[in-house]
Design an enzyme around this catalytic site. Sequence first.
Site, PDB file in Angstrom:
ATOM      1  N   GLU A  33       0.822  -1.202   0.000  1.00 21.57           N
ATOM      2  CA  GLU A  33       0.000   0.000   0.000  1.00 21.57           C
ATOM      3  C   GLU A  33       0.864   1.263   0.000  1.00 21.57           C
ATOM      4  OE1 GLU A  33      -3.574   1.970   2.750  1.00 21.57           O
ATOM      5  OE2 GLU A  33      -2.077   0.668   3.690  1.00 21.57           O
TER       6      GLU A  33
ATOM      7  N   LYS B 135      -9.481   2.579  -2.384  1.00 19.28           N
ATOM      8  CA  LYS B 135      -9.719   2.051  -1.037  1.00 19.28           C
ATOM      9  C   LYS B 135     -11.043   2.575  -0.479  1.00 19.28           C
ATOM     10  CE  LYS B 135      -7.275   1.737   3.435  1.00 19.28           C
ATOM     11  NZ  LYS B 135      -6.059   2.208   4.149  1.00 19.28           N
TER      12      LYS B 135
ATOM     13  N   CYS C  98      -5.468  -2.849   2.808  1.00 17.54           N
ATOM     14  CA  CYS C  98      -5.148  -2.655   4.214  1.00 17.54           C
ATOM     15  C   CYS C  98      -6.357  -2.672   5.139  1.00 17.54           C
ATOM     16  CB  CYS C  98      -4.312  -1.380   4.373  1.00 17.54           C
ATOM     17  SG  CYS C  98      -3.388  -1.298   5.943  1.00 17.54           S
TER      18      CYS C  98
END
Length: 285
Positions: free
Chosen positions: A47, A126, A167
């Site tokens: 990430e 994300k 994540c």
Amino acid sequence: MMSHDDLRMTVIQLAPGADKVRNIEQARGLIEAAVAQDRPDLVALPEIWTCLGGDRATKFAAAETLPAPGSAGETGGAAYEFLREMARRHKIHVHGGSIGELGGETLFNTTLVFDPDGAEIARYRKIHLFDIVTPDGQGYRESAIYGAGDKIVTFRLGTATVGLSICYDMRFPELYLALRRAGADIILVPAAFTLQTGKDHWEVLLRARAIETQCWVAAPACTGTHYDGSNVPRVTYGNSLIVDPWGIVSARCSDGPGFVTARIDLAKSAKYRTDMPVLEHRKLV
């Protein structure tokens, strides 16, 4: 060349900081070493590896305006073109972890995937933003800089369907159920997981997501110490993992920058799904 039910996947573990040029060169060296040693069908980066740390201005300066989807002839920024170059040169799929995408007054934490011809085949923003306080009292507020995505994204890798997440997404199993329902056989989870949360939650969450979705889960991670805009040290956990659909860790990075590769046996997940059809048994969602 990947076979019908068998492919090789490499997760790259980086120790990035706020210097984008240096980060790209670190990634280049590890990708080239992984290709030479393990001949993977896909390599995946962590990430926000192009600029981890620094202040708001540093993050905006490192972020890139992405070419419009489907515009094969349009040139992107330095990280975009680096990822495309790696895919084309080595004739592999490249999952670009995530980078900062310029979106007007905000940024997006965005994954890019390129096929062996260097064509972009997937883009994911994300969804779940990291606004928390860790057990040591350090605060993180991702939403102060980044906007949230709102779309489930998958892509094809040979005969496999691959789902995308980033994540903090891993704490929300409903996303992973949606990816399984979208046909995912493999789910990628690039991360810059904190040491404080990572030592207790990283492996158990990844294994749980693999078990409940009966997917392979591959999680390339950042490692080491970087500094935020106030020069406060932030430590990332590393421990990049590849987990099989039974929840067994098939490969793990040691400390420091590096990579690991695992053979992804799609027949294994097909057998588990036949023997234990949890998706068909689900009652509530």
